[in-house]
Design an enzyme around this catalytic site. Structure first.
Site, mmCIF file in Angstrom:
data_model
loop_
_atom_site.group_PDB
_atom_site.id
_atom_site.type_symbol
_atom_site.label_atom_id
_atom_site.label_comp_id
_atom_site.label_asym_id
_atom_site.label_seq_id
_atom_site.Cartn_x
_atom_site.Cartn_y
_atom_site.Cartn_z
ATOM 1 N N LEU A 182 47.945 55.460 42.864
ATOM 2 C CA LEU A 182 48.935 55.519 43.946
ATOM 3 C C LEU A 182 49.036 54.245 44.768
ATOM 4 C CD1 LEU A 182 48.503 59.153 45.283
ATOM 5 C CD2 LEU A 182 49.854 58.308 43.380
ATOM 6 N N HIS A 222 47.598 55.787 54.501
ATOM 7 C CA HIS A 222 46.206 55.571 54.081
ATOM 8 C C HIS A 222 45.937 54.084 53.796
ATOM 9 C CE1 HIS A 222 42.575 56.818 51.578
ATOM 10 N NE2 HIS A 222 42.824 55.628 51.067
ATOM 11 N N GLU A 223 46.788 53.466 52.979
ATOM 12 C CA GLU A 223 46.542 52.068 52.596
ATOM 13 C C GLU A 223 46.677 51.124 53.793
ATOM 14 O OE1 GLU A 223 45.151 51.432 49.903
ATOM 15 O OE2 GLU A 223 45.554 53.295 48.828
ATOM 16 N N TRP A 234 33.802 58.786 53.571
ATOM 17 C CA TRP A 234 32.463 58.899 53.003
ATOM 18 C C TRP A 234 31.844 57.527 52.744
ATOM 19 C CZ3 TRP A 234 37.116 59.761 51.032
ATOM 20 C CH2 TRP A 234 37.510 59.085 49.879
ATOM 21 N N THR A 247 34.170 60.311 63.109
ATOM 22 C CA THR A 247 34.470 60.946 61.821
ATOM 23 C C THR A 247 33.141 61.319 61.175
ATOM 24 O OG1 THR A 247 34.464 58.822 60.662
ATOM 25 C CG2 THR A 247 36.597 59.594 61.469
ATOM 26 N N GLN A 250 30.532 62.398 55.011
ATOM 27 C CA GLN A 250 30.978 63.306 53.955
ATOM 28 C C GLN A 250 30.207 63.032 52.671
ATOM 29 O OE1 GLN A 250 35.672 64.047 55.195
ATOM 30 N NE2 GLN A 250 35.215 63.445 53.089
HETATM 31 ZN ZN LIG Z 1 41.679 54.335 50.084
#
Ligand SMILES: [Zn+2]
Length: 414
Positions: A182, A222-223, A234, A247, A250
């Site tokens: 993506l 996100h990017e 994580w 946050t 994870q």
């Molecule tokens: Zn990423």
């Protein structure tokens, strides 16, 4: 001959199954890209633009505007995505970074107090590197059918399109990535020619070629988070952490859309993973927040000495600068001069300013006589028409901006 064709078809089918499998677990290639091309030499960033303005710090409530240039690289007409699709992406991106996303209300109550308005907005560049007017969208045919995360799309000599000055423009390349990956981002401090984001053409925006579950523009949200210094929740490690205090750690990434609470052996309390955070790998419809800690981290990139500080002086979304060449505008010194017309109005009102920096990125809210907000939106241009046809007749107040930097105008709807 027929036999060869069948064999070839079989090979393509197997490749497709393999890459579909890969795409399921690989929402983002940024970490793999970091590992392959680490930022080893800070002097790589020394190719700075010609801006001579001394660096200033961000203001605490400042809305930071990032001019964007979109390089659409297409091998067929489907990949040559429409202007409407690009604009849908900018709108959803701005909504996410200003916590105006409609699904912000889906944040679980346990995490809701942590959800942040990052006060960062993105606009299509209005001025190119030569001081000439531009739409901020470049379209270019390429003979390359699919690209891998090795930056070929960032170079004209390799069938891609060269970056614009990455101190003043956020470069976004839209193309067909191999295996339906993506997208990926460069890391702050990377080589200027490679600085920017690469996004798969059918995971960009909220209309046009997009398909569920990646049809709400969150790949770019996100990017752009990576481009602004954020890591995956994580920390790309088993039971890892992203270095952001609010946050939780994870075990790894989440796919699809887990139900709250999603706990693992790494969870520090009953709230479990913040899987609805934009920096997880969940479906677009499942993501709806940045945390306050992430917003502080992203904004720190613009502080004096920060990797994105030069953007505070980038005025390439300001049409006033066309032909005169790019000039720096210091928002601190700007006094808002905004006009509203017609007044009284029946169907629509226009709001306009001589300075784009007065309006672009600002939130405008319309209040009725009783102080209730009846409309709100983010301004993306120097002149904006707002449809008010549906409002009952009466007196309204239009407020632009927040905090000390705001302006309220009164108008009558007939
Ligand atoms: Zn990423």
């Amino acid at each position: 001959m027929e036999f060869i064709r069948i064999l070839r078809l079989l090979a393509y089918s197997l490749l497709f199954i393999f890459t579909s499998f890969l795409a399921n677990g690989q929402r983002c290639d940024t970490y793999e890209y970091y590992k392959k091309y680490p930022v080893t030499n800070s002097s790589a960033t020394s190719r700075v633009s010609e801006t001579s303005k001394p660096s200033r710090d961000t203001l605490s409530n400042e809305v930071i505007t990032i001019p964007v240039v979109i390089h659409v690289l297409y091998n067929n007409t489907v990949q040559n995505i429409s202007d409407a699709q690009i604009l849908s992406q900018l709108q959803s991106l701005n909504n996410d970074y200003r916590k105006l996303n409609a699904d912000a209300s889906n944040v679980p109550a346990a995490f809701a107090p942590l959800a942040a308005d990052a006060r960062i907005v993105f606009c299509l560049a209005k001025i190119d590197g030569f001081g000439k007017a531009t739409t901020g969208i470049i379209r270019k045919y390429t003979s390359t059918q699919s690209w891998t995360a090795d930056d070929g799309m960032k170079f004209s000599a390799q069938g891609g399109d060269n970056a614009w000055d990455s101190k003043r423009y956020l470069n976004i390349w839209i193309c067909n990535l191999f295996g339906r990956s993506l997208g990926y981002s460069s890391t702050p401090g990377s080589q200027a020619e490679k600085d920017g984001l690469v996004i798969q053409y059918d995971a960009f925006g909220t209309t046009g070629t997009v398909a569920a579950p990646f049809n709400k523009g969150r790949t770019l949200t996100h990017e752009a988070g990576h481009w602004l210094g954020l890591q995956h929740l994580w920390g790309d490690a088993n039971c890892g952490d992203d270095g952001i205090a609010d946050t939780p750690p994870q075990q790894g990434f989440n796919n699809g859309c887990p139900s709250f609470p999603h706990k693992t052996s790494c969870s520090i309390n009953g709230n479990g993973d913040m899987f609805m955070n934009y920096m997880d790998f969940t479906d677009d419809a499942c993501m709806n927040m940045f945390s306050k800690g992430q917003a502080i981290k992203m904004r720190s990139m613009f502080a004096a000495g920060g990797a994105r500080n030069s953007f505070l002086n980038s005025a390439v979304c300001d049409t006033n600068s066309v032909q005169r060449g790019p000039v720096a505008i210091d928002p601190v010194e700007t006094k808002m001069t905004v006009s509203l017309f017609p007044n009284p109005a029946i169907k629509f009102i226009n709001i306009e300013s001589k300075n784009a920096s007065d309006l672009i990125g600002q939130i405008v809210k319309i209040y009725n006589m009783y102080g209730g907000v009846v409309m709100s939106q983010i301004l993306l241009t120097q002149k904006t028409t707002i449809i008010i046809q549906h409002l009952p007749s009466g007196i309204y107040f239009l407020k632009i901006g927040e905090g000390k930097e705001n302006k309220t105008l009164r108008f009558v709807k007939e």
